[in-house]
Design an enzyme around this catalytic site. Structure first.
Site, short mmCIF file in Angstrom:
data_model
loop_
_atom_site.label_atom_id
_atom_site.label_comp_id
_atom_site.label_asym_id
_atom_site.label_seq_id
_atom_site.Cartn_x
_atom_site.Cartn_y
_atom_site.Cartn_z
N GLY A 440 29.41 -26.74 -58.33
CA GLY A 440 30.54 -27.17 -57.50
C GLY A 440 30.45 -28.60 -57.03
N GLU A 673 20.69 -18.79 -58.82
CA GLU A 673 19.46 -19.58 -58.92
C GLU A 673 18.38 -18.78 -59.62
OE1 GLU A 673 15.43 -20.02 -57.88
OE2 GLU A 673 16.63 -18.79 -56.54
N HIS A 702 17.04 -28.99 -56.51
CA HIS A 702 16.43 -29.44 -55.27
C HIS A 702 15.22 -30.32 -55.51
CE1 HIS A 702 19.11 -27.56 -52.54
NE2 HIS A 702 18.92 -26.36 -53.02
#
Length: 764
Positions: A440, A673, A702
């Site tokens: 997104g 994830e 991340h």
């Protein structure tokens, strides 16, 4: 005399000083000494705040440059070999610590970061300890002891904070061949004993030892391990231990936990007030009871008079064996309400942030010591604030309540089954086998943030701001087309945060200026405040998505945050059931989904990364939660036509144990994830035939490192072994908001190249 204390304080600073220092250090703009000095300054400031509030003990060891579980791994020498582990070294280099957390530091080679997941049922993420069957534990206490020296130099009466040995093992994951983590306890306990002995030599009287798994379901083996472990620690010459629990009640662990050989027990009475009477009847005569009566998880004022009556009775029974504290660490709330100058006076008067919660604890302690008359003014003000909130006309909306009562089961069901919808969606979307997409968000650049700041400050008019955001959307669409992604997103440049953005647009919500809370590392969020009935005033995302879709022939996903996640990542009103508030949010989102579909958007993603996070810690409470959570998601999404494809996304939680509930969401596609946990999620798909389409994340966003084509290709091969190729999507683990373009483009290019490689192999 009741002792007052806190279990922990927010680390980030009232103005996110720690975040800024970390980000600039990672960019190489400040040196390590400057970063360390920032940490010392924050610790000193926070100890002073606690002392000024009137607390008797201040916690030491609750500060962290990234995560307290990672700090415990370093303290215990649990450093995987890929990070250059050196047995016997006295101190662990800070850059190695950061590579464990995020895969990269200013010095040292990039490496795959350790797994990250949610801390119990919160939105805080911890770094998962990697445990080997032959694990060696070694004590590295230099940093911990240095913080104690700082507190002593400031003449603070300190209470060191440690994560307990059983909870540490519970949170860890075996690496390599499977084994029982409890096998490591015998090797771990001598390290804890050594540290406690060193604290005794320093003259420490009390140590807070956190064992929050005591509010979870523990089998006989873990119960026996607790008893054996604390018997062994009690045999040492060490300070008194305050066995600390939070996030729920002790439940069926209560009787034996109170008998453990420790100096005292802290219990969460904000979450589980009903346990107080049983605790009092079973508490041994030589133990302290620390009562967590101020809610450390929410931001509403405490009803001081409601607590004073039971506390006075407890004080009469226990005397100075009664301690008072927040229910848990204040890590989960903003630092200080005084910075909120834009909140209206009425709403502001209902709230208490970290500093104010310390003051509430101190007020209760003072009332027990000196009597209620000594703080009559404060009690009157507290009573008036609570009454004003209860009677406010802002809280209830008759139209929202009527609509809530009119909800029917049919509103939470799609018109047709997935098997009937899927061919219609494939024909309409015209996507290749193994379609590629992202989650997104795209990088939130300095120019985007500057435009948002200028617009909020009035330095940029609305028209100019929207023109800049459209330019960012156009850039993002063209970049995705150039990369070759199949399903696009608009990149969300207009959004500050995936929950805060909607909180600013929905009625019944309020937003803060400085209400920052740490999510992980330097990542902070500002949870909105749900104070009343929730209603959509008008379309929130439609024009942005419509504009993005006008720029390309490829499908662009509409992007929404789901009702459960908006609920979980907000400070929620406590005057009605959470399920009711969640359903109100779902109805508001249902309207937005309908408007997106009417605007010609062919795929709509409603993210629910917090679905697993909200799962109760006790198994007996989970079915009820999953029931209303799934219904809320379906209420938000089920009103679309069969040809419209619904998506959802989930990340950084342990999803294997709720896979059936995820299937019941009936989203056409879920992205989830998986890469940071080395695709362990795939094991569940070998046993459970997931009915719809799924994209297990193939690289970790991340971490700033760029994975190679070969690395991603291997992840895809692993996924293709257990997920039918007609149902397999290819995507990163999460949104790219926190990454830079120079990281995102090559990583996505490698992902797409790996997808083409797999398509070529299977003839897609």
């Amino acid at each position: 005399m009741a002792t007052t204390h806190a279990l922990g304080f927010p680390r980030i600073g009232a103005r996110r000083e720690l975040k800024r220092a970390l980000d600039t250090y990672w960019r190489g703009e400040i040196d390590q000494d400057t970063l360390l000095r920032t940490g010392r300054d924050l610790r000193s400031r926070h100890w002073a705040l606690q002392a000024e509030a009137g607390l008797d003990l201040v916690p030491v060891g609750d500060f962290s440059f990234y995560d307290h579980v990672l700090d415990t791994s370093v303290l215990l020498g649990v450093i995987p070999e890929r990070f250059g582990r050196k047995i016997g070294e006295d101190n662990v280099d800070l850059d190695r610590y950061f590579r464990m957390a995020r895969g990269r530091a200013p010095r040292g080679e990039d490496v795959t970061a350790c797994e990250m997941t949610k801390w119990f049922d919160t939105n805080y993420h911890y770094i998962v300890p990697e445990l080997a069957h032959d694990q060696r534990f070694t004590l590295h206490a230099h940093t911990f002891e240095a913080q104690l020296d700082e507190a002593r130099a400031e003449r603070r009466r300190s209470k060191p904070v440690l994560l307990g040995p059983l909870t540490y093992l519970w949170l860890g994951k075996p690496r390599g061949a499977a084994f029982d983590k409890l096998e490591l306890l015998e090797r771990l306990l001598p390290i804890y004993a050594e540290l406690l002995q060193r604290l005794a030599v320093r003259g420490i009287e009390w140590v807070q030892i956190d064992e929050p798994i005591l509010v979870c379901d523990l089998d006989a083996a873990w119960q026996a391990a607790f008893k054996a472990a604390y018997q062994q620690l009690a045999a040492q010459q060490s300070p008194k231990l305050l066995l600390t629990t939070y996030f729920g009640g002790l439940g069926d662990n209560l009787e034996w936990a109170l008998q453990l050989p420790v100096g005292g027990v802290h219990v969460d009475l904000a979450r589980a007030p009903e346990q107080l009477s049983e605790i009092l009847s079973r508490l041994p005569d030589n133990k302290v009871l620390s009562a967590g009566v101020v809610d450390g998880r929410n931001i509403w004022r405490t009803d001081l008079e409601a607590w004073l009556e039971p506390l006075e009775r407890v004080h009469d029974q226990l005397g100075d064996r009664l301690w008072l504290a927040p229910s848990c660490s204040l890590l989960h709330v903003p630092v200080d309400l005084t910075g909120e100058t834009r909140l209206d006076d009425e709403l502001r008067n209902w709230l208490a942030f970290g500093v104010q919660k310390l003051e509430e604890v101190a007020l209760l302690g003072r009332a027990l010591r000196e009597g209620r008359a000594s703080l009559a003014h404060a009690l009157t003000a507290n009573r008036a604030a609570l009454a004003a909130r209860r009677d406010s006309s802002r809280i209830h909306n008759a139209a929202v309540q009527q609509r809530l009562h009119a909800v029917t089961p049919a509103m939470s069901r799609r018109a047709s089954a997935y098997s009937q919808r899927a061919p219609l969606q494939r024909a309409r979307l015209n996507l290749p086998l193994l379609p590629t997409t992202t989650i997104g968000s795209f990088p939130q650049t300095q120019s985007i943030r500057a435009a948002r700041r200028d617009y909020r400050a009035g330095r940029l008019d609305r028209g100019t701001y929207e023109e800049r955001m459209r330019a960012e959307i156009k850039h993002t669409i063209k970049a995705q087309e150039a990369l070759g992604l199949d399903m696009l997103v608009h990149g969300e440049p207009e959004r500050n945060d995936m929950v805060e953005y909607f909180g600013e647009l929905l009625e019944g919500f309020a937003s803060t200026q400085q209400g920052w809370v740490q999510s992980f590392g330097s990542r902070c969020v500002k949870p909105p405040i749900i104070y009343g009935d929730v209603r959509r005033a008008g379309p929130m995302t439609v024009e942005w998505i419509r504009y993005a879709q006008s720029l390309t022939e490829r499908p662009v996903k509409g992007m929404l945050t789901g009702p459960v996640t908006i609920l979980q990542w907000s400070f929620v009103r406590d005057d009605q059931p959470r399920a009711d508030t969640c359903q109100q949010i779902a109805l508001a989102l249902r309207d937005e989904v309908g408007d997106l579909e009417a605007a010609g958007i062919r795929a709509i993603q409603v993210d629910e990364p917090a679905l697993r996070e909200g799962l109760p810690l006790r198994g007996s409470e989970r079915a009820a939660y999953l029931g209303w959570a799934v219904r809320a998601f379906r209420l938000a999404t089920a009103g679309v036509q069969d040809e419209t494809q619904t998506h959802s996304h989930m990340c950084y939680s342990e999803f294997n144990d709720i896979i059936r509930a995820i299937a019941e969401l009936d989203a056409d596609v879920i992205t989830i994830e998986a890469s940071r946990s080395d695709m362990e999620l795939l094991a569940v798909f070998a046993e459970f035939d997931y009915p719809n389409e799924i994209g297990p994340g193939v690289y970790d966003i991340h971490s700033p490192r760029v994975p190679s084509v070969a690395e991603i290709a291997q992840q895809l091969e692993n996924a293709a072994e257990v997920i039918t190729q007609q149902r397999l999507w290819i995507n990163p683990d999460c949104g790219l908001k926190t990454r830079a373009w120079e990281e995102s483009k090559p990583a996505l290019a490698n992902m797409i190249a790996a997808a083409h490689k797999l398509r070529a192999r299977i003839g897609g």
